[in-house]
Design a protein around this motif. Structure first.
Motif, PDB file in Angstrom:
ATOM      1  N   LEU A 170       0.828  -1.209   0.000  1.00  0.00           N
ATOM      2  CA  LEU A 170       0.000   0.000   0.000  1.00  0.00           C
ATOM      3  C   LEU A 170       0.859   1.254   0.000  1.00  0.00           C
ATOM      4  O   LEU A 170       0.521   2.254  -0.658  1.00  0.00           O
ATOM      5  N   LEU A 171       1.964   1.195   0.723  1.00  0.00           N
ATOM      6  CA  LEU A 171       2.877   2.331   0.764  1.00  0.00           C
ATOM      7  C   LEU A 171       3.443   2.633  -0.622  1.00  0.00           C
ATOM      8  O   LEU A 171       3.452   3.786  -1.078  1.00  0.00           O
ATOM      9  N   ILE A 172       3.904   1.595  -1.300  1.00  0.00           N
ATOM     10  CA  ILE A 172       4.452   1.766  -2.650  1.00  0.00           C
ATOM     11  C   ILE A 172       3.370   2.275  -3.607  1.00  0.00           C
ATOM     12  O   ILE A 172       3.619   3.155  -4.445  1.00  0.00           O
ATOM     13  N   ASN A 173       2.146   1.765  -3.465  1.00  0.00           N
ATOM     14  CA  ASN A 173       1.044   2.229  -4.305  1.00  0.00           C
ATOM     15  C   ASN A 173       0.771   3.716  -4.113  1.00  0.00           C
ATOM     16  O   ASN A 173       0.497   4.438  -5.074  1.00  0.00           O
ATOM     17  N   ASP A 174       0.827   4.165  -2.855  1.00  0.00           N
ATOM     18  CA  ASP A 174       0.625   5.592  -2.579  1.00  0.00           C
ATOM     19  C   ASP A 174       1.664   6.443  -3.297  1.00  0.00           C
ATOM     20  O   ASP A 174       1.348   7.469  -3.896  1.00  0.00           O
ATOM     21  N   ILE A 175       2.922   6.007  -3.206  1.00  0.00           N
ATOM     22  CA  ILE A 175       4.000   6.764  -3.844  1.00  0.00           C
ATOM     23  C   ILE A 175       3.814   6.801  -5.355  1.00  0.00           C
ATOM     24  O   ILE A 175       3.939   7.858  -6.000  1.00  0.00           O
ATOM     25  N   LEU A 176       3.478   5.654  -5.940  1.00  0.00           N
ATOM     26  CA  LEU A 176       3.293   5.584  -7.394  1.00  0.00           C
ATOM     27  C   LEU A 176       2.077   6.395  -7.836  1.00  0.00           C
ATOM     28  O   LEU A 176       2.123   7.092  -8.860  1.00  0.00           O
ATOM     29  N   ASP A 177       0.992   6.317  -7.055  1.00  0.00           N
ATOM     30  CA  ASP A 177      -0.204   7.096  -7.385  1.00  0.00           C
ATOM     31  C   ASP A 177       0.088   8.587  -7.337  1.00  0.00           C
ATOM     32  O   ASP A 177      -0.321   9.354  -8.216  1.00  0.00           O
ATOM     33  N   PHE A 178       0.788   8.997  -6.279  1.00  0.00           N
ATOM     34  CA  PHE A 178       1.122  10.412  -6.135  1.00  0.00           C
ATOM     35  C   PHE A 178       1.975  10.880  -7.313  1.00  0.00           C
ATOM     36  O   PHE A 178       1.719  11.934  -7.913  1.00  0.00           O
ATOM     37  N   ASN A 179       2.968  10.087  -7.658  1.00  0.00           N
ATOM     38  CA  ASN A 179       3.845  10.429  -8.774  1.00  0.00           C
ATOM     39  C   ASN A 179       3.062  10.505 -10.080  1.00  0.00           C
ATOM     40  O   ASN A 179       3.258  11.398 -10.914  1.00  0.00           O
ATOM     41  N   LYS A 180       2.141   9.572 -10.260  1.00  0.00           N
ATOM     42  CA  LYS A 180       1.333   9.524 -11.480  1.00  0.00           C
ATOM     43  C   LYS A 180       0.428  10.755 -11.589  1.00  0.00           C
ATOM     44  O   LYS A 180       0.290  11.357 -12.653  1.00  0.00           O
ATOM     45  N   ILE A 181      -0.190  11.140 -10.471  1.00  0.00           N
ATOM     46  CA  ILE A 181      -1.052  12.319 -10.466  1.00  0.00           C
ATOM     47  C   ILE A 181      -0.238  13.576 -10.724  1.00  0.00           C
ATOM     48  O   ILE A 181      -0.635  14.441 -11.507  1.00  0.00           O
ATOM     49  N   GLU A 182       0.916  13.703 -10.065  1.00  0.00           N
ATOM     50  CA  GLU A 182       1.776  14.870 -10.256  1.00  0.00           C
ATOM     51  C   GLU A 182       2.218  15.007 -11.703  1.00  0.00           C
ATOM     52  O   GLU A 182       2.370  16.108 -12.224  1.00  0.00           O
ATOM     53  N   ALA A 183       2.428  13.875 -12.371  1.00  0.00           N
ATOM     54  CA  ALA A 183       2.874  13.896 -13.765  1.00  0.00           C
ATOM     55  C   ALA A 183       1.712  14.091 -14.735  1.00  0.00           C
ATOM     56  O   ALA A 183       1.916  14.183 -15.943  1.00  0.00           O
ATOM     57  N   GLY A 184       0.487  14.177 -14.212  1.00  0.00           N
ATOM     58  CA  GLY A 184      -0.683  14.366 -15.072  1.00  0.00           C
ATOM     59  C   GLY A 184      -1.000  13.156 -15.922  1.00  0.00           C
ATOM     60  O   GLY A 184      -1.531  13.277 -17.032  1.00  0.00           O
ATOM     61  N   LYS A 185      -0.689  11.968 -15.397  1.00  0.00           N
ATOM     62  CA  LYS A 185      -0.866  10.730 -16.175  1.00  0.00           C
ATOM     63  C   LYS A 185      -2.092   9.923 -15.753  1.00  0.00           C
ATOM     64  O   LYS A 185      -2.244   8.786 -16.162  1.00  0.00           O
ATOM     65  N   VAL A 186      -2.958  10.523 -14.940  1.00  0.00           N
ATOM     66  CA  VAL A 186      -4.155   9.802 -14.496  1.00  0.00           C
ATOM     67  C   VAL A 186      -5.318  10.141 -15.422  1.00  0.00           C
ATOM     68  O   VAL A 186      -5.678  11.314 -15.575  1.00  0.00           O
ATOM     69  N   ASP A 187      -5.877   9.139 -16.043  1.00  0.00           N
ATOM     70  CA  ASP A 187      -7.064   9.313 -16.876  1.00  0.00           C
ATOM     71  C   ASP A 187      -8.281   8.794 -16.124  1.00  0.00           C
ATOM     72  O   ASP A 187      -8.262   7.693 -15.583  1.00  0.00           O
ATOM     73  N   ILE A 188      -9.326   9.602 -16.085  1.00  0.00           N
ATOM     74  CA  ILE A 188     -10.555   9.209 -15.404  1.00  0.00           C
ATOM     75  C   ILE A 188     -11.422   8.404 -16.371  1.00  0.00           C
ATOM     76  O   ILE A 188     -11.783   8.878 -17.449  1.00  0.00           O
ATOM     77  N   GLU A 189     -11.729   7.176 -15.969  1.00  0.00           N
ATOM     78  CA  GLU A 189     -12.552   6.309 -16.823  1.00  0.00           C
ATOM     79  C   GLU A 189     -14.035   6.590 -16.607  1.00  0.00           C
ATOM     80  O   GLU A 189     -14.438   7.226 -15.626  1.00  0.00           O
ATOM     81  N   LYS A 190     -14.845   6.118 -17.538  1.00  0.00           N
ATOM     82  CA  LYS A 190     -16.301   6.256 -17.440  1.00  0.00           C
ATOM     83  C   LYS A 190     -16.911   4.861 -17.535  1.00  0.00           C
ATOM     84  O   LYS A 190     -17.147   4.350 -18.626  1.00  0.00           O
ATOM     85  N   ILE A 191     -17.123   4.269 -16.354  1.00  0.00           N
ATOM     86  CA  ILE A 191     -17.591   2.885 -16.261  1.00  0.00           C
ATOM     87  C   ILE A 191     -18.887   2.854 -15.444  1.00  0.00           C
ATOM     88  O   ILE A 191     -18.973   3.508 -14.400  1.00  0.00           O
ATOM     89  N   PRO A 192     -19.899   2.093 -15.853  1.00  0.00           N
ATOM     90  CA  PRO A 192     -21.108   1.946 -15.039  1.00  0.00           C
ATOM     91  C   PRO A 192     -20.788   1.182 -13.758  1.00  0.00           C
ATOM     92  O   PRO A 192     -20.080   0.177 -13.792  1.00  0.00           O
ATOM     93  N   PHE A 193     -21.301   1.644 -12.634  1.00  0.00           N
ATOM     94  CA  PHE A 193     -21.079   0.933 -11.374  1.00  0.00           C
ATOM     95  C   PHE A 193     -22.172   1.301 -10.379  1.00  0.00           C
ATOM     96  O   PHE A 193     -22.904   2.289 -10.553  1.00  0.00           O
ATOM     97  N   ASP A 194     -22.269   0.498  -9.350  1.00  0.00           N
ATOM     98  CA  ASP A 194     -23.251   0.707  -8.289  1.00  0.00           C
ATOM     99  C   ASP A 194     -22.552   1.365  -7.102  1.00  0.00           C
ATOM    100  O   ASP A 194     -21.719   0.738  -6.433  1.00  0.00           O
ATOM    101  N   PHE A 195     -22.882   2.623  -6.835  1.00  0.00           N
ATOM    102  CA  PHE A 195     -22.198   3.370  -5.784  1.00  0.00           C
ATOM    103  C   PHE A 195     -22.474   2.770  -4.404  1.00  0.00           C
ATOM    104  O   PHE A 195     -21.584   2.733  -3.543  1.00  0.00           O
ATOM    105  N   LYS A 196     -23.700   2.299  -4.188  1.00  0.00           N
ATOM    106  CA  LYS A 196     -24.035   1.676  -2.894  1.00  0.00           C
ATOM    107  C   LYS A 196     -23.179   0.435  -2.657  1.00  0.00           C
ATOM    108  O   LYS A 196     -22.634   0.229  -1.565  1.00  0.00           O
ATOM    109  N   GLU A 197     -23.063  -0.380  -3.697  1.00  0.00           N
ATOM    110  CA  GLU A 197     -22.275  -1.607  -3.584  1.00  0.00           C
ATOM    111  C   GLU A 197     -20.810  -1.273  -3.313  1.00  0.00           C
ATOM    112  O   GLU A 197     -20.140  -1.946  -2.516  1.00  0.00           O
TER     113      GLU A 197
END
Length: 490
Positions: A170-197
């Motif tokens: 989880l620690l490594i994931n946080d670092i990679l996620d942060f780096n990815k966001i800072e680099a502007g490499k995060v794309d927001i997907e559009k997927i159907p899902f159940d918010f309650k679930e």
């Protein structure tokens, strides 16, 4: 007329005396006038000389002021030669004030930079501690298990190993996620899902962690809430998981409440508010401005007591910004904290909800009897782990120690799928994939790699990799991806 006649005539003598006196006075006046003229010329010359000297001083002073203004004035504006000295002094004073203001800004920027550098140093110290702690547990427990060599010890220690490895992951994931966001490499997907679930799954997955602090998790849904939505469930899961995990961490023997309230539903756009409230320690008002700053926690003693990297809320805020929302909070010391955000998402009218791989905590691994996989990997430990994991699902695994061997085996054998490491000697996974793709556009190729750099992964997808799994991987994730390409023998 003789002198005697003049002398004997008093009136005439007086007249002549007046005339003579007049001439004498005239001569004196002339002499005085000449002397005065000489003195005036001298004084004028001296005064004129002094004036010229003062004028030269003025011109020199004016030139120095103009030079000073030019040095201060970065815009290099032309100065009017007719500008008076007083005007120049005013201009100089103005330029000096501008420079003073600029210097103050520089000093402030320097202080901010120094604080940021101190924060980074503190962050690196925290990261070092956070990484070394689970590693120490893993290394120490492996040694203990080797020495004790008992089944009871094995079962007891394996749980601690799993916990330590998960924390590190989880620690490594946080670092990679942060780096990815800072680099502007995060794309927001559009997927159907159940918010309650999604919320229910988050609460279920974190219930054990909450119980460790004797906490309970409660969920409140507005009866009018529309749960069938379209967005990026993985990122929304990450946002809410971060908030709930934070609440659990800073709460003892309390309650964490997740509340979802419908605000509006207009033209198939659902606007709703999500709150995560705890009864924990709260946040001091002095630290309000720091909690969303990178490399920062509310205070150092908070880290020492509760741990963590300080990246969770930063990532949460940035992800919400990508979803056109923002995080807000209210807090009181000793009472608790409430984080909340309002978000607008399209409604999924077709109800064809999809639960992403990462959300399926209860996913049961599938038997993949008869599936043939070519594993192209150079690391012996990774080979052994992959073989043992896939062996549990009855997958037939063929090995290739580098890309060149992998290409040769692909050409002479049949496989349902290729698991391709990207970084290998002799021939790497990129080149091997490119060669395979020249002959076969259809065979599934999954990159199984420790290279989490966005440039490398983008390049892999461009040359024909179908998808990738980042090491260390979750076996359930690998099973899911293999199952997508599995065709059972009837």
């Amino acid at each position: 007329m003789s002198e005697n006649e003049i002398h004997n005539n008093p009136k005439l003598s007086a007249f002549i005396e007046v005339i003579n006196q007049t001439y004498l006075n005239y001569d004196k006046e002339v002499e005085l006038s000449e002397q005065s003229a000489r003195l005036n010329d001298k004084e004028y010359s001296e005064i004129n000389k002094k004036l010229k000297e003062e004028l030269k001083k003025k011109e020199l002073f004016q030139a120095k002021i103009i030079e000073a203004i030019k040095q201060l004035n970065e815009d290099d504006n032309e100065l009017d030669e007719q500008v008076g000295l007083l005007d120049l002094i005013k201009i100089l004073n103005r330029e000096i004030e501008i420079k003073k203001e600029y210097q103050l800004k520089l000093n402030l920027a320097k202080e901010i930079a120094e604080k940021a550098n101190d924060a980074k140093s503190e962050f690196l110290s925290i990261m070092s501690h956070e990484i070394r702690t689970p590693l120490n547990a893993i290394i120490g427990l492996v040694y203990i298990m080797e020495k004790e060599n008992s089944l009871e010890s094995f079962h007891e220690n394996i749980e601690v190993l799993k916990h330590s490895a998960q924390n590190l992951f989880l620690l490594i994931n946080d670092i990679l996620d942060f780096n990815k966001i800072e680099a502007g490499k995060v794309d927001i997907e559009k997927i159907p899902f159940d918010f309650k679930e999604l919320i229910n799954q988050i609460a279920k997955s974190l219930q054990v962690k909450a119980a460790e602090n004797l906490n309970t998790i409660q969920i409140n849904f507005d009866p009018d809430f529309q749960p069938n939505l379209i967005s990026d469930p993985l990122r929304i899961n990450q946002i809410i998981t971060n908030l709930v995990s934070n609440a659990i961490k800073f709460t003892k023997e309390g309650t964490i409440t997740i509340t979802v309230n419908q605000i509006s539903l207009i033209n198939d756009i659902s606007t709703f508010k999500v709150e995560v409230k705890d009864t924990g320690i709260g946040i001091d008002k002095e630290n309000f401005q720091h909690i969303f700053q990178k490399f920062s926690q509310a205070e150092t003693k908070t880290y020492r007591q509760f741990g963590g990297t300080g990246l969770g809320l930063v990532i949460t805020k940035k992800l919400l910004n990508l979803l056109d929302s923002d995080i807000q909070f209210e807090s009181e010391i000793g009472v608790g904290t409430k984080f909340y955000f309002t978000i607008s998402l399209p409604v999924n009218k077709h109800f064809d909800t999809v639960v992403t791989d990462d959300l399926q905590e209860d996913y049961k691994e599938q038997n993949l009897q008869g599936m043939r996989v070519l594993l192209v990997e150079d690391n012996l430990i990774n080979i052994k782990i992959a073989q043992k994991i896939m062996g549990q699902w009855n997958v037939e695994v063929d090995l290739a120690e580098n890309g060149l061997v992998g290409v040769e085996k692909y050409k002479t054998n049949y496989y349902d799928l290729v698991l391709m490491d990207l970084s290998m000697p002799v021939m790497d996974g990129y080149e091997a994939t490119s060669i395979i793709r020249r002959d076969d556009k259809l065979i599934p190729i999954i990159a199984l790699t420790a290279s989490a750099s966005f440039g490398y992964l983008d390049r892999a997808l461009q040359i024909g990799i179908n998808e990738y799994i980042i090491k260390p991987f979750n076996p359930k994730e690998l099973n899911m991806k293999l199952k997508k390409y599995y065709h059972p023998i009837l």
